[in-house]
Design an enzyme around this catalytic site. Structure first.
Site, short mmCIF file in Angstrom:
data_model
loop_
_atom_site.label_atom_id
_atom_site.label_comp_id
_atom_site.label_asym_id
_atom_site.label_seq_id
_atom_site.Cartn_x
_atom_site.Cartn_y
_atom_site.Cartn_z
N ARG A 117 0.84 -1.22 0.00
CA ARG A 117 0.00 0.00 0.00
C ARG A 117 0.87 1.26 0.00
NH1 ARG A 117 -3.65 3.11 3.67
NH2 ARG A 117 -5.64 3.34 2.62
N ILE A 143 -7.22 7.59 -1.13
CA ILE A 143 -7.13 6.12 -1.18
C ILE A 143 -8.01 5.64 -0.01
CG2 ILE A 143 -4.99 6.17 0.21
CD1 ILE A 143 -4.08 3.61 -1.10
N SER A 144 -8.88 4.68 -0.26
CA SER A 144 -9.80 4.22 0.78
C SER A 144 -9.04 3.55 1.91
CB SER A 144 -10.79 3.21 0.20
OG SER A 144 -11.48 3.77 -0.89
N GLN A 145 -9.62 3.59 3.13
CA GLN A 145 -8.95 2.96 4.27
C GLN A 145 -8.93 1.44 4.05
OE1 GLN A 145 -12.67 3.97 6.95
NE2 GLN A 145 -11.26 2.71 8.11
N PRO A 146 -7.91 0.76 4.59
CA PRO A 146 -7.76 -0.68 4.34
C PRO A 146 -9.01 -1.49 4.67
CG PRO A 146 -5.78 0.17 5.38
CD PRO A 146 -6.77 1.30 5.36
#
Ligand code: SAH
Length: 261
Positions: free
Chosen positions: A83, A109-112
């Site tokens: 990431r 970027i979306s959270q994991p």
């Protein structure tokens, strides 16, 4: 179009984490080194800083398990994809935090947890083969999906992000993802039908075109709403019938129509 509404698993947590998830204890399961399709995960060769980030990435995967992600193919993919390589170098040390991060052009970027949750929620008894992502952004989620599914198409409407994602995926030798510069609200009719569609930006309503591009039995997951947003999972149950479930509260950047040159 008949859409049946079944509310399940409605959580109240911020940033997509449900209250029940945060306290759920799940014993660690072994993560296989092979993807669901049975192919060995290819080494990501062009990642010079890679070894610095192995520990935080393993910690991220453990946290995902504790938050209720149990799909071993998804966990293996989150373990495989660096990431930190998808964000600006200045943000790399925060890449494995459970947070969304800026990627430029007003996008994130979306959270994991959100990435893992969305991908896991389109995996049923049979794994989807042909999958569409709307909103490539930096290309991270597409890269994770390409570890899990055989064929991944991803559309981005901002030219600069499309170019950046293309270059990044090429340099990481993740060339399996098929990137398209276009308006994902229209889907990708030339490639449809899709077994799964994952939408990474929130509209007030999920575009109808996407429902029509699902195969029967196919599943779509998308955030919906303008202020308060919620993840919605839609399963196509027949030629003109869909089943709708409401999942957790989330926060996404807006889904917009048209292209940004
Ligand atoms: N998938 C990304 C998330 C990117 S953020 C990740 O891996 O984290 C959402 C992205 O959706 C933004 O890049 C935004 O430009 C894009 N987007 C918004 N509306 C869109 C549309 N109609 N078609 C394609 N992309 C869209």
């Amino acid at each position: 179009m008949a859409v049946k509404d079944t509310r399940t698993g409605v959580g109240r947590g911020l940033h997509g984490i449900t209250a029940s998830n945060s306290n759920t204890r799940i014993s660690a399961t072994r993560i296989p080194s092979r993807s669901a399709s049975g192919t060995a995960t290819p080494p990501l060769v062009n990642d010079p800083l890679g070894s610095n980030f192995e520990r935080p990435r393993a910690a991220m995967v453990q946290r995902l398990q504790a938050q209720g992600i149990t799909n071993s193919a998804v966990l293996a993919a989150m373990q495989a994809i660096p990431r930190h390589a998808f964000v600006d170098e200045a943000l790399a040390s925060r890449a494995y935090d459970d947070a969304s991060l800026p990627i430029g052009h007003g996008q994130t970027i979306s959270q994991p947890w959100v990435v893992a949750r969305m991908i896991a929620s389109v995996c049923g008894a049979t794994m989807p083969t042909r999958v569409l992502e709307v909103g490539t952004g930096c290309g991270y989620q597409a890269a994770v999906m390409a570890q899990v599914f055989q064929q991944v198409h991803s559309i981005e409407r901002i030219r600069a992000l499309y170019d950046m994602a293309k270059e990044r995926l090429r340099s990481l030798r993740l060339t399996k993802v098929r990137l398209v510069y276009g308006d994902g609200m229209l889907g990708l009719p030339s490639v449809a039908p899709f077994d799964a569609i994952v939408v990474a930006a929130a509209g007030i309503r999920i575009p109808q075109a996407l429902f029509l591009q699902l195969s029967v039995g196919g599943v779509l997951i998308a955030p919906e709403g303008s202020g308060a947003q919620r993840l919605i999972r839609v399963t196509r149950t027949g030629a003109s019938s869909w089943d709708r479930q409401e999942l957790e509260e989330v926060r996404f950047v807006p889904l917009k129509s048209g292209l940004q040159v």
